[in-house]
Design a protein around this motif. Structure first.
Motif, PDB file in Angstrom:
ATOM      1  N   GLY A  26       0.795  -1.204   0.000  1.00 39.55           N
ATOM      2  CA  GLY A  26       0.000   0.000   0.000  1.00 39.55           C
ATOM      3  C   GLY A  26       0.830   1.257   0.000  1.00 39.55           C
ATOM      4  O   GLY A  26       0.374   2.306   0.451  1.00 39.55           O
ATOM      5  N   SER A  27       2.056   1.167  -0.504  1.00 44.46           N
ATOM      6  CA  SER A  27       2.895   2.362  -0.489  1.00 44.46           C
ATOM      7  C   SER A  27       3.979   2.242  -1.542  1.00 44.46           C
ATOM      8  O   SER A  27       4.399   1.135  -1.910  1.00 44.46           O
ATOM      9  N   TYR A  28       4.441   3.409  -2.023  1.00 41.76           N
ATOM     10  CA  TYR A  28       5.576   3.439  -2.942  1.00 41.76           C
ATOM     11  C   TYR A  28       6.885   3.611  -2.196  1.00 41.76           C
ATOM     12  O   TYR A  28       7.932   3.727  -2.806  1.00 41.76           O
ATOM     13  N   ASN A  29       6.801   3.696  -0.894  1.00 41.70           N
ATOM     14  CA  ASN A  29       7.991   3.975  -0.107  1.00 41.70           C
ATOM     15  C   ASN A  29       8.706   2.657   0.216  1.00 41.70           C
ATOM     16  O   ASN A  29       8.092   1.729   0.756  1.00 41.70           O
ATOM     17  N   ALA A  30       9.976   2.584  -0.108  1.00 41.68           N
ATOM     18  CA  ALA A  30      10.712   1.343   0.121  1.00 41.68           C
ATOM     19  C   ALA A  30      10.714   0.981   1.600  1.00 41.68           C
ATOM     20  O   ALA A  30      10.622  -0.198   1.965  1.00 41.68           O
ATOM     21  N   ASN A  31      10.786   2.011   2.436  1.00 40.97           N
ATOM     22  CA  ASN A  31      10.809   1.744   3.870  1.00 40.97           C
ATOM     23  C   ASN A  31       9.471   1.169   4.337  1.00 40.97           C
ATOM     24  O   ASN A  31       9.412   0.244   5.156  1.00 40.97           O
ATOM     25  N   ASP A  32       8.374   1.684   3.778  1.00 43.91           N
ATOM     26  CA  ASP A  32       7.065   1.143   4.130  1.00 43.91           C
ATOM     27  C   ASP A  32       6.918  -0.290   3.637  1.00 43.91           C
ATOM     28  O   ASP A  32       6.302  -1.126   4.293  1.00 43.91           O
ATOM     29  N   ILE A  33       7.493  -0.569   2.462  1.00 45.13           N
ATOM     30  CA  ILE A  33       7.439  -1.949   1.953  1.00 45.13           C
ATOM     31  C   ILE A  33       8.155  -2.881   2.914  1.00 45.13           C
ATOM     32  O   ILE A  33       7.701  -3.992   3.191  1.00 45.13           O
ATOM     33  N   THR A  60       8.624  -2.326   6.214  1.00 46.21           N
ATOM     34  CA  THR A  60       7.873  -2.461   7.472  1.00 46.21           C
ATOM     35  C   THR A  60       6.614  -3.284   7.273  1.00 46.21           C
ATOM     36  O   THR A  60       6.144  -3.929   8.209  1.00 46.21           O
ATOM     37  N   ALA A  61       6.057  -3.296   6.067  1.00 47.13           N
ATOM     38  CA  ALA A  61       4.882  -4.127   5.810  1.00 47.13           C
ATOM     39  C   ALA A  61       5.211  -5.607   5.922  1.00 47.13           C
ATOM     40  O   ALA A  61       4.317  -6.445   6.065  1.00 47.13           O
ATOM     41  N   GLN A  62       6.503  -5.936   5.856  1.00 40.08           N
ATOM     42  CA  GLN A  62       6.894  -7.354   5.901  1.00 40.08           C
ATOM     43  C   GLN A  62       7.368  -7.772   7.285  1.00 40.08           C
ATOM     44  O   GLN A  62       8.071  -8.771   7.418  1.00 40.08           O
ATOM     45  N   ARG A  63       6.998  -7.007   8.309  1.00 42.30           N
ATOM     46  CA  ARG A  63       7.569  -7.325   9.624  1.00 42.30           C
ATOM     47  C   ARG A  63       7.059  -8.670  10.144  1.00 42.30           C
ATOM     48  O   ARG A  63       7.732  -9.334  10.919  1.00 42.30           O
ATOM     49  N   PHE A  64       5.873  -9.134   9.687  1.00 37.70           N
ATOM     50  CA  PHE A  64       5.397 -10.451  10.139  1.00 37.70           C
ATOM     51  C   PHE A  64       5.662 -11.521   9.080  1.00 37.70           C
ATOM     52  O   PHE A  64       6.237 -12.559   9.375  1.00 37.70           O
ATOM     53  N   ILE A  65       5.213 -11.251   7.881  1.00 37.89           N
ATOM     54  CA  ILE A  65       5.419 -12.227   6.794  1.00 37.89           C
ATOM     55  C   ILE A  65       6.157 -11.539   5.657  1.00 37.89           C
ATOM     56  O   ILE A  65       5.676 -10.540   5.125  1.00 37.89           O
ATOM     57  N   PRO A  66       7.324 -12.046   5.267  1.00 38.13           N
ATOM     58  CA  PRO A  66       7.966 -11.470   4.075  1.00 38.13           C
ATOM     59  C   PRO A  66       7.124 -11.748   2.822  1.00 38.13           C
ATOM     60  O   PRO A  66       6.417 -12.759   2.747  1.00 38.13           O
ATOM     61  N   PHE A  67       7.217 -10.859   1.862  1.00 41.42           N
ATOM     62  CA  PHE A  67       6.374 -10.983   0.671  1.00 41.42           C
ATOM     63  C   PHE A  67       6.690 -12.201  -0.180  1.00 41.42           C
ATOM     64  O   PHE A  67       5.928 -12.539  -1.072  1.00 41.42           O
ATOM     65  N   ILE A  68       7.833 -12.834   0.093  1.00 49.54           N
ATOM     66  CA  ILE A  68       8.142 -14.041  -0.700  1.00 49.54           C
ATOM     67  C   ILE A  68       7.108 -15.123  -0.457  1.00 49.54           C
ATOM     68  O   ILE A  68       6.833 -15.954  -1.323  1.00 49.54           O
ATOM     69  N   VAL A  69       6.449 -15.097   0.718  1.00 49.07           N
ATOM     70  CA  VAL A  69       5.489 -16.162   1.027  1.00 49.07           C
ATOM     71  C   VAL A  69       4.194 -16.011   0.224  1.00 49.07           C
ATOM     72  O   VAL A  69       3.827 -16.930  -0.511  1.00 49.07           O
ATOM     73  N   PRO A  70       3.513 -14.867   0.294  1.00 50.81           N
ATOM     74  CA  PRO A  70       2.301 -14.790  -0.520  1.00 50.81           C
ATOM     75  C   PRO A  70       2.580 -14.648  -2.013  1.00 50.81           C
ATOM     76  O   PRO A  70       1.729 -14.957  -2.828  1.00 50.81           O
ATOM     77  N   VAL A 128      15.022  -6.262  -0.270  1.00 46.07           N
ATOM     78  CA  VAL A 128      14.109  -5.262   0.288  1.00 46.07           C
ATOM     79  C   VAL A 128      12.677  -5.589  -0.101  1.00 46.07           C
ATOM     80  O   VAL A 128      11.760  -5.554   0.724  1.00 46.07           O
ATOM     81  N   VAL A 129      12.479  -5.937  -1.359  1.00 48.42           N
ATOM     82  CA  VAL A 129      11.109  -6.086  -1.850  1.00 48.42           C
ATOM     83  C   VAL A 129      10.485  -7.401  -1.397  1.00 48.42           C
ATOM     84  O   VAL A 129       9.311  -7.457  -1.068  1.00 48.42           O
ATOM     85  N   TYR A 130      11.261  -8.458  -1.326  1.00 49.70           N
ATOM     86  CA  TYR A 130      10.655  -9.762  -1.049  1.00 49.70           C
ATOM     87  C   TYR A 130      11.091 -10.418   0.252  1.00 49.70           C
ATOM     88  O   TYR A 130      10.398 -11.286   0.736  1.00 49.70           O
ATOM     89  N   LEU A 131      12.235 -10.047   0.774  1.00 47.87           N
ATOM     90  CA  LEU A 131      12.695 -10.752   1.979  1.00 47.87           C
ATOM     91  C   LEU A 131      12.667  -9.874   3.225  1.00 47.87           C
ATOM     92  O   LEU A 131      13.278 -10.189   4.236  1.00 47.87           O
ATOM     93  N   GLY A 132      11.982  -8.781   3.153  1.00 51.53           N
ATOM     94  CA  GLY A 132      11.818  -7.973   4.365  1.00 51.53           C
ATOM     95  C   GLY A 132      12.986  -7.075   4.709  1.00 51.53           C
ATOM     96  O   GLY A 132      13.093  -6.627   5.832  1.00 51.53           O
ATOM     97  N   TRP A 166      15.551  -4.837   6.036  1.00 51.04           N
ATOM     98  CA  TRP A 166      16.297  -4.794   7.297  1.00 51.04           C
ATOM     99  C   TRP A 166      15.530  -5.424   8.444  1.00 51.04           C
ATOM    100  O   TRP A 166      16.006  -5.406   9.579  1.00 51.04           O
ATOM    101  N   GLU A 167      14.329  -5.928   8.201  1.00 49.42           N
ATOM    102  CA  GLU A 167      13.579  -6.545   9.291  1.00 49.42           C
ATOM    103  C   GLU A 167      14.264  -7.822   9.748  1.00 49.42           C
ATOM    104  O   GLU A 167      14.638  -8.664   8.942  1.00 49.42           O
TER     105      GLU A 167
END
Lengths: 151, 359, 368, 152
Positions: free
Chosen positions: B204-211, B213-223, B286-290, B292-293
């Motif tokens: 829900g954001s174009y901000n790399a940092n928001d992307i 933080t959006a992965q703090r529970f599940i990295p995007f590689i899973v869905p 950054v985009v798929y594995l979360g 710096w999380e």
């Protein structure tokens, strides 16, 4: 049947036949129909008073071999119409021995540079007279006798 | 020197703190001193990231040489410096004094600009990468709402440099390399962008940092495993490393787009390629594995570890795979990757619709 | 541009031409409209120079024809000279010759495999193949005293006997190599990219093969089962068991499979030779070197042999003096290479490197 | 004075860089090329000396190894390739043929020595030289460059 002039064998029994040089193309056509479907090589020999052209034939089915020879004074009929591979062999024979092949599509030197003087496998080729090659403006070779003109 | 760094880091921490908490709504009335400190810190950060990216390039080239040598039962460079570590320094010294040949028929301006078009966006791209969350040990030079778009834009410029260099060289092999590069970029760019869009939908954001933080529970590689595959392959393709090294393809086009380049101009291409490798490894993580999380360790370390894993995968494909043919490559891009990325887009749209609150 | 066709010169120096081949290619985009090879950049006058010295002296030029399989070349020359002069060769020497020739064939095929991988954009197979080849070279070095150009076969036998240490090296090598074969095949053969790039590429039909006089693995990959070692056995090839691998597809991948299988067969031949090799003389004492130089002979001789690239033979003509009158070399790569125009027409640039390296040309032999 | 020291140190560093990073040109002519490839291979591995980046383009390479017989047809092309290389460039003449014509010196189409075509820095004897000999030649060239004895 094209007449054979004479016959002999190599030391391990491969048949050598001599035919007249006018009969080369018909004779080889006939042999190709008989089953000698591979042309292994064409070569030439300089016997000082005359030249000889040799055709090594092979049958791929029963692997019998035949060497066809013809005495020539520089020009014979090309066999590129029978075997595509004859192209390069004839060019090489022209290049090194100096036997011309009539009706060859592209009879140019193959191993030496275009413009080379003489045919090195002739027995009277002057080995002490060096020729020098350099690149012309169009990227092809230029041959001369001057040492300063090339390498 | 150490004292300076110590002071700067304290300053840095203070300004970060202030920046996050006060600056957004205190711009008009803020004191001048704070602005100067803010400016200094920004410069320091930029320099730090620049140095970091160069170090990354040097380390990758060294690791690449040693790793490739090891995979091939060799030793690799070991005579210059301890374990051959100074080899790249020697190479740079050598390249710096090489004669700079510009073909007479070349388009001089384009020819000179091309290497920098490859190298500069890569360095600029590093500045946009969120290297960590907001704390003293972490780096985030620029943080605004469209970082991921700018990042992708920079990564899109770099191959343009290859195309321009190839076309400007006035060499048939370079021309073929440039044309191949163009075809390859088009084949990979569209699937890459579509799979990125699905990430943006989820975050829900174009901000790399928001992307991140959006992965703090599940990295995007899973869905988005499909999207990850497409994005990852596209990243390998964009770097033009084997198996997709068609623009440079040594055994076919001599040296492809860089055939006419000599000396440091070629060196910039060479380093740009490895920098691009590091950049794309960071972008994928950054985009798929979360990004710096991660637990316990500071975020920067997590990002570097994740990036290093991807770099090793890139090097492994480089070492072990052959080159694909241009038609197979385009077929793969348009026939398989594009539909896959579209399917992935639909899936992530569905996820965002039903489980939107999760991210 | 009205004319879409671009003319590009590949070579004489190009990373994937295996030496000094030059191919003038007319390209329509990436597709090859016409390919015309130009050769002669390594023409070293081997025929002329061999006609200028005595019979044993010709060996040094023959050795350097196919420099990756020098023993195979030597064998062709030695057999032709012995046939011409009627020299008897002791049995042990013949078995040793056979073993060495097969070892050298392995080395040649390994070089081909490595450089073929390089041409397909793979770096690593090159190093694996050279590592395996070094093992063979160490054996050859132990036996002949040289790594690449051996000058080992003498007229009437061989120059030195194989030492027990060398026999032991060969024995361990044969055992290891059978296990290694699986790995060597899988370096390229299990790569999906390699297989997809080589299938249906550089096709030669059986008619093309016969028309161009193509021999060797290329011929066998196009479905013609012919091998001089079976058809006209020289040495003791009729006393060992081996298969002639044949494929019918005639593409680059078929040539790859044929060569890989040939390597297996060569290793098995070496193994059989090790069992059958008898004790005895390794050199015909009657023909010592000073005598050979003076030996005069007449007549013609043509003994075909199977070199790694195809049928290799030397047509020797003696005129009664101690110098051969005519040494004509039938070089397999020359004929194989002449099929390039047919093999490349309509394929892409990437297929050019694949197809050219599948010929396995060695320019010492093409240009002589 | 301090300027001189700086310049000298920089000069030394540049020489050191050139010497320790000789990128060879993928260029093979004949038999010796196979031994050159062996020297690249796993057993000899001259990547150890910093020559592991084989460049296919003459523009990017520093070292031309003339490995094999130079024929008259090839000699002008070798000269052109040498001209295409960027300075500083070095040449190793590998083997008897490249150095002096070797066994083909009596031939009609062989150049007796590549030094008639391009300037040669190191000659390697042997027909063909073993990979060890080539590596020694590489080391010799490196030492001479670092010591500043090679002038170009």
């Amino acid at each position: 049947m094209i007449p054979i002039e004479s016959e002999s064998t190599t030391k391990n029994g491969i048949k050598i036949v001599y035919v007249a040089k006018e009969n080369i193309l018909p004779f080889l056509t006939e042999k190709k129909l008989e089953g000698f479907d591979t042309l292994l090589m064409i070569s030439g020999v300089d016997y000082k008073d005359h030249l000889e052209v040799l055709y090594h034939l092979l049958s791929s089915t029963n692997s019998s071999r035949l060497i066809v020879k013809a005495k020539t004074s520089e020009e014979v009929e090309s066999v590129t119409s029978l075997w595509k591979g004859a192209d390069w062999h004839e060019r090489e024979t022209w290049d090194l021995v100096g036997i011309k092949f009539k009706n060859h599509p592209n009879l140019k030197r193959i191993l030496l540079s275009e413009g080379w003087v003489g045919h090195p496998l002739r027995k009277d080729y002057p080995m002490d007279k060096k020729q020098f090659v350099n690149l012309a403006d169009d990227g092809e070779d230029r041959v001369s006798y001057e040492k300063t003109e090339g390498y | 020197m150490n004292l300076f760094f110590f002071l700067m880091s304290i300053l840095y921490g203070i300004v970060k703190f202030l920046h996050i908490n006060f600056i957004p709504f205190k711009i008009a009335g803020s004191p001048v001193g704070l602005w100067i400190a803010y400016f200094i810190v920004a410069v320091v950060e930029v320099v730090l990231v620049f140095v970091l990216s160069l170090v990354a390039v040097i380390v990758i080239i060294y690791v690449f040489r040693k790793y490739m040598a090891d995979a091939q039962n060799r030793i690799g460079p070991n005579r210059v410096g301890p374990w051959g570590t100074l080899q790249l320094i020697a190479d740079v010294f050598k390249l710096l004094q090489k004669q700079d040949i510009i073909p007479t028929a070349a388009d001089r301006t384009a020819y000179k600009v091309a290497p920098y078009l490859v190298f500069t966006p890569v360095i600029l791209g590093f500045i946009l990468i969120p290297f960590g969350s907001v704390s003293i040990l972490n780096l985030m030079v620029v943080n605004f709402n469209y970082t991921i778009l700018f990042l992708i834009a920079f990564m899109t410029i770099a191959p343009v440099g290859e195309i321009i260099g190839g076309l400007a060289s006035h060499n048939k092999f370079s021309l073929f390399g440039a044309l191949r590069s163009a075809a390859q970029d088009m084949g990979f760019e569209v699937p890459m962008l579509i799979s990125l869009i699905s990430v943006i939908i989820l975050a829900g954001s174009y901000n790399a940092n928001d992307i991140v933080t959006a992965q703090r529970f599940i990295p995007f590689i899973v869905p988005e495993i499909l999207g990850f595959i497409v994005f990852f392959l596209a990243m390998i393709g964009r770097q033009s490393i084997p198996p997709f090294d068609l623009p440079e393809s040594g055994s076919e086009l001599v040296s492809g787009f860089s055939t006419e380049y000599s000396g440091m101009r070629y060196g910039i291409f060479y380093m740009g390629n490895f920098g691009f490798m590091a950049l794309s490894a960071f972008v994928v993580s950054v985009v798929y594995l979360g990004g710096w999380e991660g637990p316990i360790f500071p975020g920067t370390i997590w990002l570097v570890v994740k990036g290093a894993v991807f770099i090793f995968i890139f090097l492994l494909t480089w070492i072990s795979l052959g080159r694909v043919r241009i038609d197979h490559l385009l077929l793969m891009g348009w026939k398989y990757l594009l539909p896959l990325s579209v399917i992935n887009l639909l899936i992530s749209a569905g996820i965002a619709l039903f489980f939107g609150g999760l991210f | 541009m009205e004319d879409k066709v671009i003319e590009v010169n590949f070579g004489p120096q190009h990373p994937s031409t295996h030496g000094v081949l030059r191919i003038k290619v007319k390209l329509d985009g990436e597709i090859i409209v016409e390919a015309q090879p130009v050769i002669g950049y390594l023409h070293r006058n081997a025929e002329k120079l061999a006609e200028m010295g005595g019979y044993p002296k010709g060996m040094i030029y023959i050795d350097r024809l196919d420099y990756v399989a020098a023993l195979n070349m030597e064998l062709g020359y030695v057999l032709a000279v012995e046939d011409l002069m009627g020299v008897q060769v002791p049995e042990r020497a013949q078995w040793i010759r056979m073993m060495m020739v097969e070892l050298n064939r392995e080395a040649s095929h390994l070089i081909w495999l490595g450089t073929h991988g390089l041409d397909m954009g793979m770096l690593t197979p090159f190093f694996y193949c050279f590592r395996e080849r070094e093992r063979i070279l160490r054996i050859l070095d132990e036996v002949t005293g040289s790594r690449l150009l051996y000058n080992y076969f003498a007229i009437g036998g061989i120059y030195s006997d194989v030492t027990p240490k060398a026999f032991e090296m060969i024995r361990t090598w044969t055992e290891d190599f059978v296990k290694k074969m699986e790995e060597i095949q899988s370096i390229l053969g299990k790569s999906y990219i390699y297989v997809s790039r080589t299938k249906d590429v550089g096709k030669l039909t059986a008619e093309d093969v016969l028309s161009y006089g193509v021999t060797g693995p290329m011929q066998r990959a196009s479905g013609i089962k012919r091998d001089v070692r079976k058809d006209a056995p020289y040495l003791f090839y009729d006393k060992v068991n081996f298969e002639i691998p044949t494929r019918t597809e005639g593409d680059v991948y078929a040539r790859f499979l044929v060569r890989i299988e040939e390597m297996r067969q060569s290793a098995s031949i070496v193994k059989q030779v090790l069992e059958k090799i008898p004790q005895g003389e390794f050199y015909n004492k009657k023909y010592s070197k000073p005598m050979l130089v003076r030996l005069k002979t007449t007549g013609e001789s043509y003994v075909p042999t199977e070199s790694p690239k195809g049928e290799f033979a030397i047509h020797l003509i003696g005129d009664g003096s101690s110098i051969p009158y005519r040494v004509r070399i039938r070089s397999p790569s020359f004929a194989n290479l002449s099929s390039i125009p047919t093999m490349l027409k309509g394929y892409k640039i990437a297929d050019l490197t694949a197809a050219v390296s599948s010929i396995d040309p060695v320019f010492g032999e093409v240009d002589r | 004075m301090s300027d001189n020291i700086l310049v000298t140190t920089l000069d030394e560093a540049l020489k050191w860089g050139t010497g320790k990073s000789l990128w060879p040109f993928t260029f093979g002519l004949a038999c010796c090329a196979i031994e050159m490839m062996s020297a690249m291979g796993s057993d000899y591995d001259w990547a150890r000396f910093g020559s592991d980046v084989f460049r296919d383009s003459p523009r990017q390479s520093d070292l031309m190894i003339v490995s094999g017989t130079v024929t008259k047809k090839m000699a002008p092309r070798i000269r052109r390739l040498y001209d295409q290389m960027a300075f500083p460039k070095f040449v190793i003449s590998m083997g008897a043929c490249a150095s002096a014509g070797g066994p083909y010196v009596r031939g009609y189409s062989v150049v007796d020595g590549v030094d008639q075509v391009v300037p040669v820095d190191v000659y390697v004897y042997g027909c063909p030289p073993r990979p060890e000999a080539l590596i020694q030649a590489l080391k010799m060239l490196q030492d001479r460059i670092v010591a500043g004895k090679v002038k170009h």
